[in-house]
Design a protein around this motif. Structure first.
Motif, short mmCIF file in Angstrom:
data_model
loop_
_atom_site.label_atom_id
_atom_site.label_comp_id
_atom_site.label_asym_id
_atom_site.label_seq_id
_atom_site.Cartn_x
_atom_site.Cartn_y
_atom_site.Cartn_z
N ALA A 101 0.82 -1.22 0.00
CA ALA A 101 0.00 0.00 0.00
C ALA A 101 0.86 1.28 0.00
O ALA A 101 0.34 2.37 0.20
CB ALA A 101 -0.92 0.00 1.22
N ASP A 102 2.17 1.15 -0.20
CA ASP A 102 3.10 2.29 -0.19
C ASP A 102 3.02 3.10 1.10
O ASP A 102 2.99 4.33 1.09
CB ASP A 102 2.84 3.22 -1.39
N ARG A 103 3.00 2.41 2.23
CA ARG A 103 2.99 3.09 3.51
C ARG A 103 3.98 2.44 4.49
O ARG A 103 3.75 2.37 5.68
CB ARG A 103 1.58 3.17 4.09
N LEU A 104 5.10 1.95 3.94
CA LEU A 104 6.14 1.32 4.75
C LEU A 104 7.43 2.12 4.64
O LEU A 104 7.91 2.41 3.54
CB LEU A 104 6.40 -0.12 4.28
N VAL A 105 7.98 2.51 5.80
CA VAL A 105 9.27 3.19 5.86
C VAL A 105 10.17 2.37 6.79
O VAL A 105 9.78 2.06 7.91
CB VAL A 105 9.13 4.63 6.42
N ILE A 106 11.36 2.01 6.30
CA ILE A 106 12.32 1.28 7.13
C ILE A 106 13.61 2.08 7.15
O ILE A 106 14.15 2.44 6.11
CB ILE A 106 12.58 -0.14 6.59
N LEU A 107 14.10 2.36 8.36
CA LEU A 107 15.34 3.09 8.55
C LEU A 107 16.33 2.15 9.21
O LEU A 107 16.10 1.65 10.31
CB LEU A 107 15.10 4.32 9.44
N CYS A 108 17.46 1.89 8.51
CA CYS A 108 18.39 0.88 8.99
C CYS A 108 19.82 1.24 8.61
O CYS A 108 20.17 1.24 7.43
CB CYS A 108 18.01 -0.45 8.36
N LYS A 109 20.63 1.57 9.60
CA LYS A 109 22.07 1.75 9.43
C LYS A 109 22.46 2.57 8.19
O LYS A 109 23.21 2.12 7.34
CB LYS A 109 22.76 0.40 9.41
N GLY A 110 21.95 3.76 8.09
CA GLY A 110 22.33 4.65 7.00
C GLY A 110 21.58 4.42 5.71
O GLY A 110 21.92 5.01 4.68
N VAL A 111 20.57 3.57 5.72
CA VAL A 111 19.76 3.31 4.54
C VAL A 111 18.30 3.49 4.94
O VAL A 111 17.89 3.10 6.02
CB VAL A 111 19.97 1.88 4.01
N CYS A 112 17.53 4.09 4.04
CA CYS A 112 16.10 4.26 4.30
C CYS A 112 15.33 3.77 3.08
O CYS A 112 15.62 4.14 1.96
CB CYS A 112 15.76 5.73 4.56
N MET A 113 14.37 2.87 3.35
CA MET A 113 13.46 2.43 2.30
C MET A 113 12.14 3.15 2.55
O MET A 113 11.59 3.09 3.65
CB MET A 113 13.23 0.92 2.39
N LEU A 114 11.66 3.88 1.55
CA LEU A 114 10.43 4.63 1.71
C LEU A 114 9.75 4.81 0.37
O LEU A 114 10.38 4.71 -0.67
CB LEU A 114 10.68 5.98 2.38
N PRO A 115 8.43 5.07 0.40
CA PRO A 115 7.73 5.28 -0.87
C PRO A 115 8.04 6.65 -1.45
O PRO A 115 7.88 7.67 -0.79
CB PRO A 115 6.25 5.17 -0.49
N LEU A 116 8.54 6.65 -2.67
CA LEU A 116 8.77 7.88 -3.43
C LEU A 116 8.01 7.73 -4.74
O LEU A 116 8.29 6.83 -5.52
CB LEU A 116 10.25 8.09 -3.74
N GLY A 117 7.04 8.57 -4.95
CA GLY A 117 6.23 8.45 -6.16
C GLY A 117 5.38 7.20 -6.09
O GLY A 117 4.64 6.98 -5.14
N THR A 118 5.52 6.34 -7.09
CA THR A 118 4.67 5.15 -7.18
C THR A 118 5.35 3.87 -6.71
O THR A 118 4.79 2.79 -6.85
CB THR A 118 4.23 4.95 -8.64
N GLN A 119 6.56 3.97 -6.15
CA GLN A 119 7.25 2.76 -5.73
C GLN A 119 8.15 3.01 -4.53
O GLN A 119 8.48 4.14 -4.21
CB GLN A 119 8.06 2.17 -6.87
N GLU A 120 8.54 1.92 -3.86
CA GLU A 120 9.47 2.00 -2.74
C GLU A 120 10.87 2.22 -3.29
O GLU A 120 11.26 1.61 -4.28
CB GLU A 120 9.45 0.70 -1.92
N GLN A 121 11.63 3.11 -2.66
CA GLN A 121 13.00 3.40 -3.07
C GLN A 121 13.93 3.24 -1.87
O GLN A 121 13.52 3.45 -0.73
CB GLN A 121 13.10 4.84 -3.58
N ASN A 122 15.17 2.90 -2.14
CA ASN A 122 16.20 2.83 -1.11
C ASN A 122 17.11 4.03 -1.28
O ASN A 122 17.58 4.31 -2.37
CB ASN A 122 17.02 1.54 -1.23
N ILE A 123 17.35 4.73 -0.17
CA ILE A 123 18.27 5.87 -0.18
C ILE A 123 19.43 5.49 0.74
O ILE A 123 19.24 5.20 1.92
CB ILE A 123 17.56 7.15 0.30
N PHE A 124 20.63 5.49 0.18
CA PHE A 124 21.82 5.05 0.89
C PHE A 124 22.65 6.23 1.38
O PHE A 124 22.61 7.31 0.81
CB PHE A 124 22.70 4.18 -0.03
N GLY A 125 23.45 6.00 2.42
CA GLY A 125 24.42 6.98 2.89
C GLY A 125 23.83 8.17 3.60
O GLY A 125 24.38 9.26 3.56
#
Length: 174
Positions: A101-125
């Motif tokens: 449902a694009d409502r999941l955010v995971i924050l883990c050791k310098g990486v964040c998975m979150l919904p950006l636009g129409t899909q989940e994205q991983n942001i590193f560093g």
């Protein structure tokens, strides 16, 4: 980008559920979020819970309840990778439903998975402490924070998780 996106997601969400994993216990900001939760109201727009990986390390005689996240924004602070299958089973598919449902955010050791636009994205560093501070500020500005494990359980669980306070020094002899 991450902090602004997380702020927007929290602001736009009808309700938020934040899970704090065991490896996030060293974060003073995550501890602040746990400390500000009240365990008697259950009417606040945000709920905070200790994640299953942390709860299983604590002794208790009655298992703390698991909160149904419903259609809340689900934020997990910690390392779900080594525990993700356990978390998915423990929370009966809550992670999977939130991801779809694009409502999941995971924050883990310098990486964040979150919904950006129409899909989940991983942001590193990224600076994880800055993102945790953003999460805490955003959920507190949204309103109160409820404790997700049931009425009257907060003090005992936090005491077991963080230890007992240090006693005062002995008084000098008169």
């Amino acid at each position: 980008v991450t902090c602004k996106t997380v702020q927007r997601l929290i602001k736009d969400a009808k309700a938020v559920h934040v899970f704090v994993g065991q490896d996030a216990r060293h974060s003073l900001d995550a501890k602040q979020l746990l400390d500000c939760a009240v365990d008697h109201d259950n009417k606040a727009p945000t709920t905070v819970s200790m994640a299953s990986d942390w709860l299983q390390t604590l002794p208790f005689t009655t298992a703390p309840k698991h909160f149904d996240t419903g259609d809340r924004l689900l934020i997990y602070i910690g390392t779900p990778g080594k525990y993700l299958s356990m978390c998915i089973k423990s929370y009966r598919g809550e992670f999977d439903k939130a991801y779809k449902a694009d409502r999941l955010v995971i924050l883990c050791k310098g990486v964040c998975m979150l919904p950006l636009g129409t899909q989940e994205q991983n942001i590193f560093g990224l600076d994880q402490d800055a993102v945790v501070k953003t999460i805490v500020a955003a959920v507190r500005s949204k309103g109160g924070v409820d404790w997700g494990h049931g009425t009257g359980t907060r003090a005992a669980l936090l005491q077991k998780a963080f230890g007992y306070p240090e006693g005062h020094a002995l008084p000098k002899t008169l």
